[in-house]
Each structure stands twice: as C-alpha cells, then as structure tokens.
Design a protein around this motif. Structure first.
Motif, mmCIF file in Angstrom:
data_model
loop_
_atom_site.group_PDB
_atom_site.id
_atom_site.type_symbol
_atom_site.label_atom_id
_atom_site.label_comp_id
_atom_site.label_asym_id
_atom_site.label_seq_id
_atom_site.Cartn_x
_atom_site.Cartn_y
_atom_site.Cartn_z
ATOM 1 N N LYS A 89 80.523 61.015 47.899
ATOM 2 C CA LYS A 89 79.652 62.164 48.144
ATOM 3 C C LYS A 89 79.254 62.191 49.611
ATOM 4 O O LYS A 89 78.912 61.173 50.209
ATOM 5 C CB LYS A 89 78.411 62.072 47.259
ATOM 6 C CG LYS A 89 77.485 63.277 47.367
ATOM 7 C CD LYS A 89 76.321 63.159 46.404
ATOM 8 C CE LYS A 89 75.401 64.375 46.501
ATOM 9 N NZ LYS A 89 74.254 64.270 45.561
ATOM 10 N N GLY A 90 79.332 63.387 50.207
ATOM 11 C CA GLY A 90 79.056 63.547 51.625
ATOM 12 C C GLY A 90 80.166 64.337 52.283
ATOM 13 O O GLY A 90 81.133 64.741 51.630
ATOM 14 N N THR A 91 80.057 64.555 53.578
ATOM 15 C CA THR A 91 81.047 65.309 54.335
ATOM 16 C C THR A 91 81.562 64.446 55.473
ATOM 17 O O THR A 91 80.779 63.924 56.276
ATOM 18 C CB THR A 91 80.452 66.616 54.888
ATOM 19 O OG1 THR A 91 79.966 67.411 53.793
ATOM 20 C CG2 THR A 91 81.501 67.412 55.640
ATOM 21 N N PHE A 92 82.887 64.343 55.567
ATOM 22 C CA PHE A 92 83.528 63.445 56.520
ATOM 23 C C PHE A 92 84.549 64.229 57.341
ATOM 24 O O PHE A 92 85.506 64.777 56.799
ATOM 25 C CB PHE A 92 84.187 62.283 55.772
ATOM 26 C CG PHE A 92 83.214 61.521 54.899
ATOM 27 C CD1 PHE A 92 82.513 60.438 55.405
ATOM 28 C CD2 PHE A 92 82.979 61.924 53.596
ATOM 29 C CE1 PHE A 92 81.601 59.751 54.620
ATOM 30 C CE2 PHE A 92 82.072 61.243 52.792
ATOM 31 C CZ PHE A 92 81.372 60.161 53.298
ATOM 32 N N LEU A 93 84.334 64.278 58.647
ATOM 33 C CA LEU A 93 85.138 65.091 59.559
ATOM 34 C C LEU A 93 86.339 64.297 60.067
ATOM 35 O O LEU A 93 86.203 63.153 60.506
ATOM 36 C CB LEU A 93 84.280 65.543 60.741
ATOM 37 C CG LEU A 93 84.933 66.492 61.754
ATOM 38 C CD1 LEU A 93 85.171 67.860 61.125
ATOM 39 C CD2 LEU A 93 84.041 66.632 62.999
ATOM 40 N N THR A 94 87.516 64.930 60.036
ATOM 41 C CA THR A 94 88.723 64.235 60.464
ATOM 42 C C THR A 94 89.758 65.215 61.005
ATOM 43 O O THR A 94 89.680 66.426 60.779
ATOM 44 C CB THR A 94 89.337 63.445 59.292
ATOM 45 O OG1 THR A 94 90.481 62.721 59.760
ATOM 46 C CG2 THR A 94 89.775 64.373 58.170
ATOM 47 N N GLY A 95 90.738 64.653 61.710
ATOM 48 C CA GLY A 95 91.938 65.391 62.079
ATOM 49 C C GLY A 95 93.050 64.993 61.130
ATOM 50 O O GLY A 95 92.796 64.632 59.970
ATOM 51 N N THR A 112 83.421 65.759 50.479
ATOM 52 C CA THR A 112 84.228 66.739 51.216
ATOM 53 C C THR A 112 84.947 66.065 52.372
ATOM 54 O O THR A 112 84.323 65.394 53.205
ATOM 55 C CB THR A 112 83.358 67.878 51.786
ATOM 56 O OG1 THR A 112 82.753 68.593 50.704
ATOM 57 C CG2 THR A 112 84.195 68.847 52.614
ATOM 58 N N LEU A 113 86.249 66.241 52.403
ATOM 59 C CA LEU A 113 87.044 65.875 53.568
ATOM 60 C C LEU A 113 87.184 67.147 54.393
ATOM 61 O O LEU A 113 87.781 68.130 53.947
ATOM 62 C CB LEU A 113 88.406 65.355 53.129
ATOM 63 C CG LEU A 113 89.252 64.637 54.187
ATOM 64 C CD1 LEU A 113 88.552 63.375 54.665
ATOM 65 C CD2 LEU A 113 90.623 64.315 53.628
ATOM 66 N N LYS A 114 86.603 67.149 55.580
ATOM 67 C CA LYS A 114 86.498 68.355 56.397
ATOM 68 C C LYS A 114 87.401 68.250 57.613
ATOM 69 O O LYS A 114 87.412 67.239 58.317
ATOM 70 C CB LYS A 114 85.044 68.558 56.844
ATOM 71 C CG LYS A 114 84.797 69.778 57.717
ATOM 72 C CD LYS A 114 83.327 69.833 58.118
ATOM 73 C CE LYS A 114 83.041 70.995 59.061
ATOM 74 N NZ LYS A 114 81.612 71.017 59.495
ATOM 75 N N GLY A 115 88.162 69.309 57.877
ATOM 76 C CA GLY A 115 89.069 69.320 59.009
ATOM 77 C C GLY A 115 88.377 69.683 60.307
ATOM 78 O O GLY A 115 87.475 70.533 60.340
#
Length: 442
Positions: A89-95, A112-115
């Motif tokens: 649970k949470g939002t994780f920013l990645t390329g 959330t896996l966030k782009g």
C-alpha cells in the motif's frame, strides 16, 4: 432388460452427440484447447520468495524517483533464484523496470506503481513499435524472454501520462503531420518473446502511450483487468488497451476497457514487404470474451493498422457502452494484409458503427514501389447482436482489397443510417434473420 439396454445406449449416444456439438470451435473449425478455459488467478504463494520493496529501503513517496532501488530488488530476486516483487500500500515512483526469468510483480490493494513523467527516466533499447523493430523507449514494466511471467494483485499501475499527452497535442498543433512516436512517450507494460504469461486483477491506467503491448508471445491470459485512460480534460492519445503483435494463443476475459483509442488492436507489421520481414508475423487463436467497453474506445476490436495476418479471432459475450466501432478492419494500401476466420457474437449495447471496413491511409508509404498492395478479408461472421448505432454497415468498396464469405446472422439493429446495401460489395455475403430498424433481411 432389453428396454433398459436400449435406453442406456440411446442415452450414451445422446450425451456423446451433445458433447461433440458443444465443443468450442475456432472459426476455421479447429477445436479450442482447454487452456482457454483454465482461468485460475495467480497464486503468488506458489511463485517463490516474496520481496516486499519497503523492506529494502524503498519508501512510500509519490514524488521521489526510486527506479534504481526497485530494479535492485528485482535483480536480487533473480540472483537468488526468483520470486515475487511486492508493491505494498502506497505510491512508488519509478522509470523503466526490467523483470528477469523467474521474477514476478504483485501489487497489493491500495498499492500503486507510478510512472515518471520525465522521459529521461526510461531506457532506450531495441524494441517494437507501430509494426517496426527499432530503437525506442522501454515501457514502465518490461519483460523479455521471461517464460511464466505474471503481473497480478488488486492495486494499480499508473502511467502518469498527463504531461506526455499535453506535449503530444502541442506538438501536433505545431506540426499536424507528426507521428505518434515523434512525441517521446513510454508504454505502460511491454512483454516480448515470452510464453505462459498472465496479467490479472489490476487497474492499468493513464498510460502515456499504448497501455499493454505483447510481441512474439505464446499462451497469454489477461484476466479481470480495468484498463483506462481519459478523453477529457486532455485526451490521452494512442493509449490502446491491448496491442497483440505476432502472438499465438491469447485470452482476454472479464476485462473493462475504456481508453482513448482501440481497446484491442491486432498488429504484426507494416510496409510493402512486411510479410517478408522475420520480425513480423501473424496473430493466431485470439479469444476476447465477457468484457465491457466504455465510450472513449475507438473500437472494441481492430485488425490493423500495422497488421499482415490475423487468423482465428473470436470476440464474444461482451457489452459496448458507446464505443466508436465494434469490429474495425483497417486496410492499408501500402501493406499486404489478410484477415480471416473472425467471429463476433453475442454482443449488445451501443456503438457509433458496428462494422467498419475502409482504406487506412495514415502515414501511407510504399517505400518507392509504384503499386498498392492487394489485401483480403474473408470468412467473417457476426451473429447474435443487439445494438443501437449511428451506422451499422460502414463498408467501403475499394480496388485495394477483396471481401468474401461474410455471414450476418440473428441481429437486431437500430441505426440512424441503414446502409445494408453496401454489403453487396462482399462476394458471397449471407444475411440470416437480420433485422434493421424493424425490417427483416433474409
């Protein structure tokens, strides 16, 4: 005793007859394998050690890029023999992320896996785009030669595409002839050269470009997915829900698709010599069933525009809530195309057009050759359809393609424009129990 024996024989023969007649068949008459009916969801407890990313120094922060740290967890799992990368649970920013053999992705509910919306956070590599093999940007989630790869869970992969969409429309305003790839955008999920793939349960949203793209894969199942991108306040251009590119045995089941382009597009190559390029090829044995389509979809099923051969395709038991087209056959004059053995059945709802067949000239290029390429569409059946639409039969006559062996059966259509006469351009076209605006056609 004899009567009882005769009854048993009759019962056995009846059961055998029913069993045989109930066989699920592809449009060319071949039997649909049991594999298509095996739709158990991924059990991550059977996939090895679980690597929860927050146990490896990765924090819940939607603004902090953690591409390298997340990739290091994937690499660690691979080096240790495989396992499941858990996004909590949470939002994780990645390329761009690259999964290795025996590694999997699972996103928990609320995770959330966030782009990233910075294109420099996505690697450039040899990949597949718009019917070509070339240097382009990797997707957010990538897997190449990873047999048995799974992406599952109850969470979300968010492509964070708003900045890319705005840039695309600004560029298109400056240069109306710019192509989709001129504005540099990543896809959400790209899987290539893989067997036995399953993607299930997730919400895939806001992709900068195509949402999911499968190239040269076998035995792929997409189950219980929500795939969405908006049409306003900014239209999300070319965010196809599913692009199937040179694949065999592909099931899409119980999915909701509402994207600002095609829901499912069959691809495979383009250009005057596309059928001679080993990077290109056919799509075979595709089943799309029990799905729902929203009003922003350009079509529920499209053959093309980068496509050379599609064989044994079924779209069935689905509902359209205002999609632009149910079945779209894009016929490129610069590419030899063949669409055959396609079945569309048990469809209800509304759409702008039920069937569209016309020349497709976007980015037309004969690459120096003089003559257009002749294409074919044959052995296509549409049946058991209840639909409200603007135009049911959007079929155009053209010397660049030949249409033959179409069947329209058991249909009740309400349409603003009745152009059923256009079906005369099809060689050997059969209408059986077709009702259009209350009028019955044989």
């Amino acid at each position: 005793m004899k009567k009882k024996f005769k009854f048993l024989v009759l019962f056995f023969c009846t059961c055998l007859s029913v069993s045989t007649s109930a066989k699920d068949l592809f449009p060319d008459g071949s039997i649909v394998p049991d594999w298509f009916r095996q739709t158990e969801l991924t059990d991550i407890n059977q996939l090895g050690k679980q690597y929860r990313i927050t146990d490896y120094g990765i924090v819940n922060d939607s603004t902090l890029l953690q591409k390298d740290k997340i990739q290091s967890v994937i690499d660690k799992a691979y080096q240790n023999g495989g396992g499941v990368i858990i996004i909590p649970k949470g939002t994780f920013l990645t390329g761009s992320l690259f999964f290795k053999p025996n590694t999997h992705l699972y996103i928990e509910k609320g995770g959330t896996l966030k782009g990233s919306d910075d294109i420099s956070d996505f690697d450039i590599l040899t990949t597949r785009m718009e019917g070509q093999t070339l240097q382009y940007f990797a997707a957010l989630v990538n897997a190449d030669n990873v047999d048995g790869f799974t992406v599952s869970g109850e969470g979300c992969i968010n492509g964070n595409g708003l900045r890319f969409w705005k840039s695309f429309w600004l560029r298109r305003k400056f240069n109306p002839k710019c192509t989709n790839m001129d504005e540099m955008r990543p896809r959400l999920l790209y899987i290539s050269n893989c067997k036995d793939v399953q993607v299930s349960g997730l919400h895939l949203m806001n992709s900068p470009f195509w949402t999911t793209h499968f190239y040269k894969c076998e035995n792929v199942k997409l189950l219980n997915l929500d795939i969405t991108s908006p049409s306003k306040p900014v239209r999300a251009p070319s965010t196809d829900a599913v692009d199937i590119d040179v694949c065999t045995n592909f099931l899409i089941k119980n999915c909701y698709m509402n994207v600002n382009d095609d829901a499912v597009a069959l691809k495979g190559g383009k250009g005057p010599n596309a059928d001679k390029d080993e990077n290109n090829g056919a799509n075979r044995n595709i089943i799309i069933e029990d799905c729902k389509y929203g009003s922003t979809c350009h079509s529920t099923l499209t053959c093309g525009s980068e496509s050379i051969l599609n064989h044994n395709v079924i779209l069935r038991r689905s509902t359209s809530y205002g999609a632009s087209i149910i079945l779209h056959l894009k016929m490129r004059p610069d590419t030899p195309q063949h669409y055959e053995y396609i079945l569309v059945e048990d469809i209800k709802g509304s759409a702008k057009v039920m069937l569209s067949i016309k020349p497709w000239n976007q980015f037309f290029d004969l690459k120096g050759e003089k003559d257009i390429k002749l294409s074919y569409a044959n052995d296509i059946v549409l049946r058991n359809i209840e639909l409200e639409c603007n135009n049911a039969f959007g079929v155009e006559k053209s010397d660049q393609y030949k249409l033959s062996n179409f069947v329209f059966e058991n249909m009740d259509i309400i349409t603003e424009i009745n152009e059923v006469d256009k079906l005369k351009v099809i060689d050997n076209c059969t209408l059986n129990k077709v009702i259009v605006n209350g009028k019955k056609y044989k």
